[in-house]
Write an enzyme that holds these catalytic residues in place. Sequence first.
Site, PDB file in Angstrom:
ATOM      1  CB  VAL A   1      -0.386  49.673 -25.762  1.00 34.84           C
ATOM      2  CG1 VAL A   1      -0.885  50.459 -24.565  1.00 34.84           C
ATOM      3  CG2 VAL A   1       1.089  49.932 -25.998  1.00 34.84           C
TER       4      VAL A   1
ATOM      5  CD  GLU B   1       3.296  51.919 -23.862  1.00 31.66           C
ATOM      6  OE1 GLU B   1       3.835  51.078 -23.131  1.00 31.66           O
ATOM      7  OE2 GLU B   1       3.800  52.313 -24.933  1.00 31.66           O
TER       8      GLU B   1
ATOM      9  CD  GLU C   1       7.437  44.748 -28.422  1.00 27.07           C
ATOM     10  OE1 GLU C   1       7.882  43.724 -28.953  1.00 27.07           O
ATOM     11  OE2 GLU C   1       7.134  45.773 -29.043  1.00 27.07           O
TER      12      GLU C   1
ATOM     13  CG  LEU D   1      24.599  51.583 -17.776  1.00 26.31           C
ATOM     14  CD1 LEU D   1      25.434  51.749 -16.518  1.00 26.31           C
ATOM     15  CD2 LEU D   1      24.923  52.712 -18.765  1.00 26.31           C
TER      16      LEU D   1
ATOM     17  CB  ALA E   1      28.087  48.167 -24.925  1.00 23.44           C
TER      18      ALA E   1
ATOM     19  N   GLY F   1      16.295  49.081 -30.731  1.00 22.08           N
ATOM     20  CA  GLY F   1      15.331  49.007 -31.832  1.00 22.08           C
ATOM     21  C   GLY F   1      13.948  48.974 -31.208  1.00 22.08           C
TER      22      GLY F   1
ATOM     23  CB  CYS G   1       8.858  52.482 -27.616  1.00 19.06           C
ATOM     24  SG  CYS G   1       7.199  51.906 -27.342  1.00 19.06           S
TER      25      CYS G   1
ATOM     26  CE  LYS H   1       5.891  54.694 -31.832  1.00 19.56           C
ATOM     27  NZ  LYS H   1       5.116  55.539 -30.940  1.00 19.56           N
TER      28      LYS H   1
HETATM   29  C1  UDX Z   1      10.551  50.271 -24.346  1.00 14.38           C
HETATM   30  C2  UDX Z   1      10.479  50.920 -22.943  1.00 14.38           C
HETATM   31  O1  UDX Z   1      11.316  50.199 -22.036  1.00 14.38           O
HETATM   32  C3  UDX Z   1       9.062  50.984 -22.447  1.00 14.38           C
HETATM   33  O2  UDX Z   1       9.018  51.604 -21.189  1.00 14.38           O
HETATM   34  C4  UDX Z   1       8.332  51.792 -23.495  1.00 14.38           C
HETATM   35  O3  UDX Z   1       7.126  52.251 -23.124  1.00 14.38           O
HETATM   36  C5  UDX Z   1       8.326  51.029 -24.811  1.00 14.38           C
HETATM   37  O4  UDX Z   1       9.679  50.941 -25.225  1.00 14.38           O
HETATM   38  P1  UDX Z   1      10.661  47.866 -25.396  1.00 14.38           P
HETATM   39  O5  UDX Z   1      10.732  48.549 -26.719  1.00 14.38           O
HETATM   40  O6  UDX Z   1       9.769  46.688 -25.250  1.00 14.38           O
HETATM   41  O7  UDX Z   1      10.219  48.913 -24.256  1.00 14.38           O
HETATM   42  O8  UDX Z   1      12.133  47.368 -25.077  1.00 14.38           O
HETATM   43  P2  UDX Z   1      13.269  47.560 -23.986  1.00 14.38           P
HETATM   44  O9  UDX Z   1      13.415  46.322 -23.211  1.00 14.38           O
HETATM   45  O10 UDX Z   1      13.109  48.803 -23.235  1.00 14.38           O
HETATM   46  O11 UDX Z   1      14.541  47.662 -24.959  1.00 14.38           O
HETATM   47  C6  UDX Z   1      14.581  48.622 -25.996  1.00 14.38           C
HETATM   48  C7  UDX Z   1      15.776  48.433 -26.865  1.00 14.38           C
HETATM   49  O12 UDX Z   1      16.953  48.814 -26.206  1.00 14.38           O
HETATM   50  C8  UDX Z   1      16.037  47.020 -27.354  1.00 14.38           C
HETATM   51  O13 UDX Z   1      16.379  47.090 -28.712  1.00 14.38           O
HETATM   52  C9  UDX Z   1      17.209  46.534 -26.540  1.00 14.38           C
HETATM   53  O14 UDX Z   1      17.988  45.586 -27.220  1.00 14.38           O
HETATM   54  C10 UDX Z   1      17.963  47.826 -26.339  1.00 14.38           C
HETATM   55  N1  UDX Z   1      18.806  47.837 -25.134  1.00 14.38           N
HETATM   56  C11 UDX Z   1      18.219  47.827 -23.897  1.00 14.38           C
HETATM   57  C12 UDX Z   1      20.186  47.917 -25.236  1.00 14.38           C
HETATM   58  O15 UDX Z   1      20.734  47.934 -26.342  1.00 14.38           O
HETATM   59  N2  UDX Z   1      20.934  47.977 -24.102  1.00 14.38           N
HETATM   60  C13 UDX Z   1      20.368  47.965 -22.863  1.00 14.38           C
HETATM   61  O16 UDX Z   1      21.124  48.038 -21.890  1.00 14.38           O
HETATM   62  C14 UDX Z   1      18.979  47.888 -22.758  1.00 14.38           C
END
Ligand code: UDX
Length: 469
Positions: free
Chosen positions: A12, A154, A158, A253, A255, A260, A263, A266
């Site tokens: 960040v 924020e 990523e 959405l 599946a 993981g 963010c 945690k």
């Molecule tokens: C996230 C939030 O989007 C961001 O706003 C926050 O501040 C930090 O955490 P990030 O962890 O980079 O960002 O990943 P993101 O793209 O949001 O995906 C999070 C997780 O969800 C990933 O493991 C992804 O594989 C999973 N995911 C996402 C799904 O399993 N299905 C989906 O439809 C979307």
Amino acid sequence: MSVICVIGTGYVGLVTGTCLADMGNQVTCVDIVAEKIEKLKKGILPIYEPGLEEMVHRNYQAGRLHFTTSYSEGLAASDFIFIAVNTPTGNGQGGADMRYVESAARSIAEELDHYAIIINKSTVPVGSGDVVSRVIHNNLKRSDITFAVVSNPEFLREGSALLDFQQPDRIVLGSSDPEAAYTVARLYMPLRAPIVTTDLYTAEMIKYASNAFLATKISFINEIAQICERLGADVKEVAVGMGYDKRIGHAFLNAGLGYGGSCFPKDVRALAHMADEAGLHPQLLHAVMEINHDQRRLVISKLTSILGSLRGTTIGVLGLAFKPNTDDMREAPAVDIIRWITSQGAHVRVYDPVASETGREALVREGVRLDSVTFCENAYSVAEQTDALVIVTEWNEFKSLNMQHVRSLMHRPVLIDGRNIYDGSEMHRLGFIYRAMGRGTGPAPTILPAGDSTALPALQPTLDLNIGD
Ligand code: UDX
């Protein structure tokens, strides 16, 4: 132009500092880890983020972006001081560890010699803005110095963090000092994004509630996926059909193997912990976490339902990072999945386009024996002589593999598509025994005899009724 200090050069901090410099501000990034700062000065970044390296170089060359280990250097003449240090899960129950935030606040107080607005970007438990104020107030070396604290959560993803910073859906600013919040709003004005100004507690809660909602959406569709699988529906199409409803939307959405990263896991844990502590019973949040955990387990049950015991088998794993376009392994499903597979006596062959090194470190940290894991140079090499191939991360390069060739390299043509990236009927046509997440089992008779899989003959193409040509 404003003079800005950013404390913390993690994900960040580095993105925030670099983007603010790119907007024409003078930015100094401070980190207590000297090695990190030395590397940054040479243009070597501690993280992988598309476009960031180039932007750091450009702004460093232009003299707008500076790196130092010294708080006094960083704070000198700064109008705004961003705190962007990490807040890992701390105690055993899931609460956030505030140690780094508090220590940053103390160091700021010890060096501050002029009015400044301290902006907290770290995700902190609701009410922490007050803690930051108190720590600074109690440690100021000069009693005549005044300051304001603003919470500015924020929402950077990523892999698209630069775009998320430059074109945010919204900017949230919370403070008990509205004037300070408006001053920070002016800093962000060039981005032309909606700005929500509110009180400190509400701003901190917006961050938790947003992430918890997105995590809920993922666990919801994963639960629907399991129901689809039993009832013979295709969750991918269900999600498309649902998403056209404007109140639902298509995003988040997909599946798969669940969420993981640094963010969602945690923050959902921390929000549930805060609610528990407040005497509430956050049932939905606990269900979201449970579903997410169980989702990873499905890989093992899908594998054993086809192969029987995994002892003596070789399983290919495509992808290590928690999602594509990052080398981040924090809470990546791959770690649990590889740990479970190897603990059952199987050997794993694995490849990730960028996360091999971070993946290796994460596996060692989690106690996975590396002599049970072979790191390969590419996806085809992973497939060689495997009894099954599991897609764990949906990197683009896995979507356009020559699957006929992949199949010819495998010992048994078992394909577990943990991210629903392939067309099921095409995979059946190619002779794979294909299992996806929530998309029915397809037409092939695919349950092989249970028992020790080493005793099973290698699957012959004729075993699959759907083989083409
Ligand atoms: C996230 C939030 O989007 C961001 O706003 C926050 O501040 C930090 O955490 P990030 O962890 O980079 O960002 O990943 P993101 O793209 O949001 O995906 C999070 C997780 O969800 C990933 O493991 C992804 O594989 C999973 N995911 C996402 C799904 O399993 N299905 C989906 O439809 C979307």
